[in-house]
Scaffold this active site. Structure first.
Site, PDB file in Angstrom:
ATOM      1  N   SER A   1     -12.035  -0.846   4.723  1.00 10.51           N
ATOM      2  CA  SER A   1     -12.416  -1.241   6.080  1.00 10.51           C
ATOM      3  C   SER A   1     -13.877  -1.699   6.042  1.00 10.51           C
ATOM      4  CB  SER A   1     -12.280  -0.046   7.024  1.00 10.51           C
ATOM      5  OG  SER A   1     -13.191   0.974   6.635  1.00 10.51           O
TER       6      SER A   1
ATOM      7  N   ASP B   1      -9.763  -4.915   5.091  1.00 10.40           N
ATOM      8  CA  ASP B   1      -8.875  -4.481   6.173  1.00 10.40           C
ATOM      9  C   ASP B   1      -9.611  -4.597   7.523  1.00 10.40           C
ATOM     10  OD1 ASP B   1      -6.580  -3.230   7.248  1.00 10.40           O
ATOM     11  OD2 ASP B   1      -7.459  -1.229   7.024  1.00 10.40           O
ATOM     12  N   HIS B   2      -8.940  -5.114   8.522  1.00  9.95           N
ATOM     13  CA  HIS B   2      -9.500  -5.225   9.883  1.00  9.95           C
ATOM     14  C   HIS B   2     -10.906  -5.821   9.934  1.00  9.95           C
ATOM     15  CE1 HIS B   2      -6.139  -3.282  11.848  1.00  9.95           C
ATOM     16  NE2 HIS B   2      -6.127  -2.417  10.867  1.00  9.95           N
TER      17      HIS B   2
ATOM     18  N   ASN C   1       0.453  -0.888   5.295  1.00 10.89           N
ATOM     19  CA  ASN C   1      -0.887  -0.308   5.326  1.00 10.89           C
ATOM     20  C   ASN C   1      -0.883   1.198   5.534  1.00 10.89           C
ATOM     21  OD1 ASN C   1      -1.632  -2.986   5.205  1.00 10.89           O
ATOM     22  ND2 ASN C   1      -3.294  -2.740   6.691  1.00 10.89           N
ATOM     23  N   THR C   2      -1.523   1.878   4.598  1.00  7.99           N
ATOM     24  CA  THR C   2      -1.489   3.339   4.601  1.00  7.99           C
ATOM     25  C   THR C   2      -2.856   3.912   4.276  1.00  7.99           C
ATOM     26  OG1 THR C   2       0.756   3.122   3.729  1.00  7.99           O
ATOM     27  CG2 THR C   2      -0.248   5.305   3.623  1.00  7.99           C
TER      28      THR C   2
END
Ligand SMILES: O=C(CO)COP(=O)(O)O
Ligand SMILES: O=C[C@H](O)COP(=O)(O)O
Ligand SMILES: [Zn+2]
Ligand SMILES: [Zn+2]
Length: 315
Positions: free
Chosen positions: A50, A89-90, A258-259
């Site tokens: 992230s 991610d994001h 996604n984990t």
């Protein structure tokens, strides 16, 4: 097989109808566990960070964090006989996305899903242009991850509209799409029974014909919640997406799963259990032992469920 473009992994998964776990890391230990699990199961892996992880790894400097992650992941990928990719991610900030691209991430996500459709499309298109010029693939999100709560009709508004998904992908040329289909992030996904909208996934897949991503896909594995709680944690009411639902989602067209939460819970369960049983221990190489074992177990189980186990041979 070294460091690859996330697109290479996901197009293979799409072609052969399996899912690949995309696993979040913040530090060296979780990277070790993921690579170990991938090698053990002969599975391709997608590592993701992230924006917060980038900043954390760089001790406040996200550009430095991005460079550290690329170096770390590349070092392990070069020695592993499985395909390994690194994904942002994001991504929400232009600066972070550019930093990830410059550092050498395999792919980035632009998450502009909180904006209205047209605006999301405009922002995504801009990022796709920059990323593709650098040979980096892109994920975008459509709809919002609120979860389908019991009978809540209101949540329908934020689920992806398949017709919009078609226009979005044609217009932006994004490589993978994360459609909101009923999951949400964290350990508290459903108030009632867990459910996601399979028909919506199938429709989106039929319309966009690209790899699809399921966010908020942790199962919140009861076995590890129980261990953690037995040793002092309090996750009252935590509920995730059961393995059967993940399997079905993959059948409907999901390829990237996604984990993050599941790894965090397994790790903390092992850490708490170990420390409770060994009050005199203070060497991290020892007190991470059980945390390592549990985290690897959660990842290898996930690879079985999604069907990525054994698939490294396809590359
Ligand atoms: O979607 C995620 C990261 O993008 C993680 O979801 P979980 O919180 O379910 O692990
Ligand atoms: O979806 C987000 C991931 O679970 C990571 O979140 P983070 O911002 O806490 O690192
Ligand atoms: Zn989002
Ligand atoms: Zn997510």
């Amino acid at each position: 097989m070294p460091y690859v473009d996330t697109k290479v992994i996901l197009e293979n998964a799409d072609k052969h109808g399996y899912g690949v776990p995309a696993l979040n890391i913040n530090n060296l230990e979780f990277l070790h566990y993921i690579i170990e699990a991938g090698i053990k199961m002969n599975s391709p892996v997608i590592i993701e960070t992230s924006q917060g992880a980038m900043k954390y790894a760089g001790n406040g400097d996200f550009r430095k964090g991005a460079e550290i992650f690329v170096k770390m992941v590349r070092t392990f990928a070069d020695e592993a006989n499985i395909p390994v990719a690194l994904h942002l991610d994001h991504g929400k900030s232009f600066e972070y996305i550019v930093a990830a691209i410059k550092a050498g991430y395999s792919s980035v996500m632009i998450d502009a899903s909180e904006h209205p459709f047209e605006e999301n499309m405009k922002i995504t298109k801009e990022i796709v242009k920059i990323a593709h010029a650098a040979g980096v693939s892109v994920e975008a999100e459509l709809g919002q991850l609120a979860g389908i709560e019991d009978e809540a009709v209101a949540a329908e508004n934020v689920l992806v509209d398949p017709e919009e998904a078609k226009i979005f992908v044609e217009e932006t040329d994004v490589d993978f799409l994360a459609p909101a289909v009923g999951t949400s992030h964290g350990a508290f996904k459903f108030k009632g029974a867990a459910k996601i909208d399979y028909d919506r996934i199938k429709k989106v897949k039929e319309y966009v014909k690209r790899p699809l991503v399921l966010h908020g896909a942790s199962s919140v594995v009861p076995e590890f919640v129980e261990i953690a709680e037995k040793h002092g944690a309090d996750f009252g009411g935590a509920k995730g997406v059961p393995a059967e639902i993940l399997k079905e989602a993959v059948k409907c067209g999901i390829n990237k799963v996604n984990t993050d939460t599941d790894l965090r819970i397994a790790f903390v369960a092992g850490l708490r259990e170990f420390l409770n049983g060994n009050p005199k221990e203070f060497d991290p190489r020892k007190y991470f032992k059980l945390a390592r074992e549990y985290t690897i177990k959660v990842i290898t189980d996930r690879m079985e469920v999604l069907g990525s186990a054994g698939k490294a041979d396809l590359f």
